[in-house]
Write an enzyme that holds these catalytic residues in place. Structure first.
Site, short mmCIF file in Angstrom:
data_model
loop_
_atom_site.label_atom_id
_atom_site.label_comp_id
_atom_site.label_asym_id
_atom_site.label_seq_id
_atom_site.Cartn_x
_atom_site.Cartn_y
_atom_site.Cartn_z
N CYS A 278 8.09 7.95 0.61
CA CYS A 278 7.09 6.89 0.41
C CYS A 278 7.72 5.57 -0.03
O CYS A 278 7.46 4.52 0.56
CB CYS A 278 6.02 7.34 -0.57
SG CYS A 278 6.60 7.66 -2.26
N HIS A 332 3.39 8.05 -6.05
CA HIS A 332 3.30 7.77 -4.61
C HIS A 332 2.99 6.30 -4.39
O HIS A 332 2.37 5.65 -5.24
CB HIS A 332 2.20 8.64 -3.99
CG HIS A 332 2.15 8.57 -2.50
ND1 HIS A 332 3.20 8.97 -1.69
CD2 HIS A 332 1.18 8.14 -1.64
CE1 HIS A 332 2.87 8.80 -0.43
NE2 HIS A 332 1.67 8.28 -0.37
N HIS A 344 1.59 5.05 5.05
CA HIS A 344 2.42 5.70 4.03
C HIS A 344 3.15 6.89 4.64
O HIS A 344 2.80 7.39 5.70
CB HIS A 344 1.57 6.14 2.82
CG HIS A 344 0.64 7.29 3.09
ND1 HIS A 344 0.30 8.21 2.14
CD2 HIS A 344 -0.02 7.68 4.21
CE1 HIS A 344 -0.53 9.11 2.64
NE2 HIS A 344 -0.74 8.81 3.90
#
Length: 369
Positions: A278, A332, A344
């Site tokens: 990420c 994240h 993402h």
């Protein structure tokens, strides 16, 4: 006449052989009751299956969040390790320069001893008194000895003493920097092992959960009408079609580049060009416009001003945390591309894709600069 009779005969046979056509019978109360019961059973099955699907998806989300936390912890340790390596390298360079200065000054002292006293050996007791005395008494003694020497000679010996003191300080700093680097390397190694173990466990459990999720989703979809499925697909296609837009803003460039990476596999700790995690994806997206980010959500969160969610612009970074009131639990990050959506790199076994930003663990957004 014969033809007429033959036709009449055929017609009579058809009437005799073909049963009369009647209107379809009306459904009985029993039929209606059975149909209503079937609808109720189907609705109950849909509700139960949807609940199981939600449970499986929730378990998968928690598993993913746990792994992301460990992966980002490893990314953070790697940032700290690189900083420690840089500090250690600088400390070694400073120490080397200080040692060289000590040696150069020693050469000056040796030359002074040769010229004045006929050799180093006769100077050694004097040098010892100058460079090895400590405390107030030692300082007074050094001052007395230096006072007996000529100004130039005293200056040479004073330079040696100063160079040795500086080298001693820098040697301590270098030792501490080496220890810090070693500790950072060990911490990074432990974080990597923890991440590897978590990813392996995630792979195993994800396979099971994905299989179950797929079966449950099929049952849920089977309980929906075709029109509902088509409407859902049309909405998803329309959203995806409207994501890419022009613009010269840095955020637009970063967001548009991120959209070109769709479909590339997630690999933890990867930062492209073929695989990403990420924070690796967001780092490379903003790198396209000359903004340097660390490969770590910990520092990406502080890479620019925090943006209210009702003022998001394309390219803003969106962060997700275990505790939405505590940014230290961020695990994240995604990049906003408009219409409440982000690009993402989700998790092991998945690929870079578009998803809604509206998750329960959304903690906030940052606009890098």
């Amino acid at each position: 006449m014969r033809t007429f009779r033959a036709g009449l005969l055929v017609g009579c046979l058809l009437v005799a052989l073909c049963p009369p056509v009647h209107a379809a019978p009306r459904p009985s109360p029993r039929d209606v009751a059975k149909a209503r019961e079937a609808v109720r059973e189907r609705s109950k099955e849909l509700a139960a299956t949807s609940a199981k699907l939600a449970t499986a998806q929730s378990r998968l989300a928690r598993l993913t969040a746990d792994v992301e936390r460990l992966i980002e912890a490893y990314n953070g340790e790697m940032v700290r390790l690189r900083n420690a390596e840089h500090a250690s390298s600088q400390a070694r360079a400073r120490l080397a320069a200080a040692d060289a200065q000590v040696e150069e000054t020693r050469q000056d002292v040796a030359l002074l001893a040769t010229e004045t006293y006929g050799g180093w050996g006769t100077m050694e007791p004097i040098i010892g008194m100058i460079v090895d005395q400590s405390g107030a008494d030692g300082a007074l003694h050094r001052a007395g000895v230096l006072g007996q020497l000529s100004g130039e000679r005293a200056a040479i010996l004073a330079r040696l003493r100063d160079a040795q003191e500086v080298a001693a300080i820098l040697r301590t700093q270098a030792v501490n920097a080496e220890a810090a680097q070693q500790a950072a390397a060990e911490s990074a190694s432990r974080a990597k092992l923890a991440a590897e173990e978590a990813v392996a466990a995630q792979r195993r459990e994800t396979r099971v959960l994905r299989t179950r999720e797929h079966r449950l989703q099929e049952r849920v979809d089977a309980a929906r009408t075709r029109a509902e499925l088509l409407a859902r697909r049309r909405a998803a296609a329309a959203s995806a079609a409207g994501l890419v837009s022009g613009g010269s803003a840095m955020g637009d460039v970063a967001a548009n580049w991120a959209l070109t990476q769709l479909g590339k596999p997630y690999v933890w700790a990867a930062d492209g060009p073929d695989t990403y995690d990420c924070s690796g994806l967001t780092m490379r997206a903003w790198e396209r416009v000359g903004v340097r980010l660390d490969h770590w959500t910990g520092t990406q969160w502080t890479s620019g001003p925090h943006v209210p969610l009702d003022q998001l612009r394309r390219g803003d970074l969106l962060f997700f945390a275990y505790n939405t009131s505590d940014p230290s639990t961020i695990h994240h990050v995604g990049i906003y591309v408009g219409r409440g959506l982000m690009v993402h790199a989700p998790q092991t076994g998945d690929v870079v894709r578009v998803a809604s930003i509206w998750r329960g663990d959304l903690v906030g957004a940052t606009r890098p600069r």
